[in-house]
Design a protein around this motif. Structure first.
Motif, PDB file in Angstrom:
ATOM      1  N   ARG A  14       9.825   6.258 -64.605  1.00  0.00           N
ATOM      2  CA  ARG A  14       9.747   5.057 -65.451  1.00  0.00           C
ATOM      3  C   ARG A  14      10.101   3.854 -64.568  1.00  0.00           C
ATOM      4  N   LEU A  15       9.134   2.955 -64.332  1.00  0.00           N
ATOM      5  CA  LEU A  15       9.301   1.886 -63.352  1.00  0.00           C
ATOM      6  C   LEU A  15       9.197   0.497 -63.966  1.00  0.00           C
ATOM      7  N   PHE A  16       9.895  -0.447 -63.320  1.00  0.00           N
ATOM      8  CA  PHE A  16       9.729  -1.865 -63.643  1.00  0.00           C
ATOM      9  C   PHE A  16       9.958  -2.688 -62.386  1.00  0.00           C
ATOM     10  N   VAL A  17       9.492  -3.946 -62.416  1.00  0.00           N
ATOM     11  CA  VAL A  17       9.614  -4.868 -61.288  1.00  0.00           C
ATOM     12  C   VAL A  17      10.493  -6.012 -61.753  1.00  0.00           C
ATOM     13  N   ALA A  18      11.452  -6.415 -60.904  1.00  0.00           N
ATOM     14  CA  ALA A  18      12.426  -7.404 -61.361  1.00  0.00           C
ATOM     15  C   ALA A  18      12.944  -8.278 -60.229  1.00  0.00           C
ATOM     16  N   VAL A  19      13.588  -9.352 -60.625  1.00  0.00           N
ATOM     17  CA  VAL A  19      14.451 -10.126 -59.744  1.00  0.00           C
ATOM     18  C   VAL A  19      15.835 -10.092 -60.385  1.00  0.00           C
TER      19      VAL A  19
ATOM     20  N   THR B 149      12.873  -9.040 -65.848  1.00  0.00           N
ATOM     21  CA  THR B 149      11.742  -8.136 -65.675  1.00  0.00           C
ATOM     22  C   THR B 149      10.463  -8.948 -65.505  1.00  0.00           C
ATOM     23  N   LEU B 150       9.787  -8.747 -64.389  1.00  0.00           N
ATOM     24  CA  LEU B 150       8.517  -9.413 -64.134  1.00  0.00           C
ATOM     25  C   LEU B 150       7.340  -8.588 -64.645  1.00  0.00           C
ATOM     26  N   ALA B 151       7.482  -7.275 -64.574  1.00  0.00           N
ATOM     27  CA  ALA B 151       6.435  -6.368 -65.061  1.00  0.00           C
ATOM     28  C   ALA B 151       7.067  -5.023 -65.369  1.00  0.00           C
ATOM     29  N   PHE B 152       6.637  -4.427 -66.468  1.00  0.00           N
ATOM     30  CA  PHE B 152       7.079  -3.095 -66.853  1.00  0.00           C
ATOM     31  C   PHE B 152       5.889  -2.165 -66.695  1.00  0.00           C
ATOM     32  N   LEU B 153       6.050  -1.155 -65.853  1.00  0.00           N
ATOM     33  CA  LEU B 153       4.963  -0.213 -65.611  1.00  0.00           C
ATOM     34  C   LEU B 153       5.034   0.991 -66.536  1.00  0.00           C
TER      35      LEU B 153
ATOM     36  N   ALA C 255       4.838  10.194 -59.574  1.00  0.00           N
ATOM     37  CA  ALA C 255       5.469  10.014 -58.261  1.00  0.00           C
ATOM     38  C   ALA C 255       4.425   9.893 -57.146  1.00  0.00           C
ATOM     39  N   ALA C 256       3.313  10.560 -57.298  1.00  0.00           N
ATOM     40  CA  ALA C 256       2.259  10.513 -56.278  1.00  0.00           C
ATOM     41  C   ALA C 256       1.656   9.115 -56.125  1.00  0.00           C
ATOM     42  N   ARG C 257       1.850   8.235 -57.112  1.00  0.00           N
ATOM     43  CA  ARG C 257       1.277   6.882 -57.060  1.00  0.00           C
ATOM     44  C   ARG C 257       2.284   5.839 -56.573  1.00  0.00           C
ATOM     45  N   LEU C 258       3.449   6.281 -56.185  1.00  0.00           N
ATOM     46  CA  LEU C 258       4.490   5.350 -55.749  1.00  0.00           C
ATOM     47  C   LEU C 258       4.031   4.507 -54.557  1.00  0.00           C
ATOM     48  N   VAL C 259       3.309   5.087 -53.615  1.00  0.00           N
ATOM     49  CA  VAL C 259       2.815   4.342 -52.454  1.00  0.00           C
ATOM     50  C   VAL C 259       1.873   3.229 -52.907  1.00  0.00           C
ATOM     51  N   GLU C 260       1.046   3.483 -53.904  1.00  0.00           N
ATOM     52  CA  GLU C 260       0.135   2.463 -54.433  1.00  0.00           C
ATOM     53  C   GLU C 260       0.915   1.325 -55.086  1.00  0.00           C
ATOM     54  N   VAL C 261       1.957   1.679 -55.821  1.00  0.00           N
ATOM     55  CA  VAL C 261       2.807   0.662 -56.467  1.00  0.00           C
ATOM     56  C   VAL C 261       3.441  -0.211 -55.393  1.00  0.00           C
TER      57      VAL C 261
ATOM     58  N   THR D 160      15.707 -14.152 -54.112  1.00  0.00           N
ATOM     59  CA  THR D 160      15.444 -13.876 -52.704  1.00  0.00           C
ATOM     60  C   THR D 160      14.627 -12.618 -52.452  1.00  0.00           C
ATOM     61  N   GLU D 161      14.537 -11.732 -53.465  1.00  0.00           N
ATOM     62  CA  GLU D 161      13.761 -10.515 -53.247  1.00  0.00           C
ATOM     63  C   GLU D 161      13.152 -10.003 -54.546  1.00  0.00           C
ATOM     64  N   LEU D 162      12.045  -9.347 -54.383  1.00  0.00           N
ATOM     65  CA  LEU D 162      11.324  -8.677 -55.453  1.00  0.00           C
ATOM     66  C   LEU D 162      11.743  -7.212 -55.404  1.00  0.00           C
ATOM     67  N   LEU D 163      12.103  -6.638 -56.532  1.00  0.00           N
ATOM     68  CA  LEU D 163      12.615  -5.270 -56.548  1.00  0.00           C
ATOM     69  C   LEU D 163      11.773  -4.348 -57.418  1.00  0.00           C
ATOM     70  N   LEU D 164      11.518  -3.157 -56.914  1.00  0.00           N
ATOM     71  CA  LEU D 164      10.930  -2.086 -57.702  1.00  0.00           C
ATOM     72  C   LEU D 164      12.091  -1.202 -58.143  1.00  0.00           C
ATOM     73  N   MET D 165      12.213  -1.034 -59.458  1.00  0.00           N
ATOM     74  CA  MET D 165      13.333  -0.296 -60.022  1.00  0.00           C
ATOM     75  C   MET D 165      12.829   0.902 -60.834  1.00  0.00           C
ATOM     76  N   ARG D 166      13.661   1.932 -60.864  1.00  0.00           N
ATOM     77  CA  ARG D 166      13.395   3.103 -61.699  1.00  0.00           C
ATOM     78  C   ARG D 166      14.491   3.162 -62.750  1.00  0.00           C
ATOM     79  N   SER D 167      14.097   3.351 -63.992  1.00  0.00           N
ATOM     80  CA  SER D 167      15.098   3.468 -65.056  1.00  0.00           C
ATOM     81  C   SER D 167      15.151   4.910 -65.547  1.00  0.00           C
ATOM     82  N   HIS D 168      16.363   5.308 -65.882  1.00  0.00           N
ATOM     83  CA  HIS D 168      16.613   6.640 -66.435  1.00  0.00           C
ATOM     84  C   HIS D 168      17.187   6.433 -67.826  1.00  0.00           C
TER      85      HIS D 168
END
Length: 193
Positions: A2-7, A47-51, A56-62, A169-177
């Protein structure tokens, strides 16, 4: 996953907001033992985007899509846009009521960044929430455990709140549990802005 993009705002801004929340009715209710579900300060983010769920195989694409978005945002920029936490609002009603604080400052730049992130994710045919971007940090999830008049009074108090200024200062890819305990977040990748 479960992924999201944030600052994330810096710790000083989170502390400043925490002191404000403690003075609100929702803060007093939490201190008195009411389960108003104050947000964990370590997890306060925009949250900038909620995926949602991504294989897991698509993590490189993300990661590739997000790297391109961060690069596109940084190109030609002399200084990072500056923000501060301030203003308040409420989403939902009844059990799903959420109290939030907004952002002030060069917020249009954050809209541009969110647009780049979402555009790159869509181009890569990755899942992405289609809801309009509204920059905010969730402060509490009081639901129906607090009187609506008290939540509205807190929202009004947040309208007058102005936190210290900070740059993203940075864009973060986060995983939520999500489990029976509180939500947990893991930082998977970051890109400078």
């Amino acid at each position: 996953m479960r992924l999201f993009v944030a600052v994330y705002p810096p710790p000083e801004s989170v502390e400043h907001l925490g002191a404000q929340v403690a003075r609100l009715r929702v803060g007093a209710a939490a201190a008195a033992g009411s389960n108003v579900r104050l947000a964990d300060p370590a997890h306060l983010h925009v949250t900038l985007a909620f995926l949602g769920d991504v294989e897991a195989a698509r993590l490189v694409e993300v990661e590739s899509a997000l790297g391109l978005a961060a690069e596109g945002f940084s190109d030609g920029r002399n200084a990072l846009p500056r923000y501060s936490l301030g203003g308040g609002g409420r989403f939902g009603q009844g059990r799903s009521t959420v109290l939030w604080v907004g952002l002030r400052g060069e917020v249009e730049a954050l809209h541009v960044l969110a647009g780049l992130v979402r555009s790159r994710l869509r181009q890569a045919r990755l899942p992405c929430d289609a809801r309009p971007f509204r920059p905010h940090l969730t402060v509490a999830r009081p639901g129906d455990r607090m009187d609506l008049a008290d939540i509205e009074a807190d929202r009004t108090d947040l309208d007058d709140y102005q936190g210290p200024e900070w740059p993203a200062t940075e864009l973060l890819l986060m995983r939520s549990h999500l489990d029976s305990r509180r939500s947990r977040y893991d930082r998977l990748a970051a890109w400078p802005l």
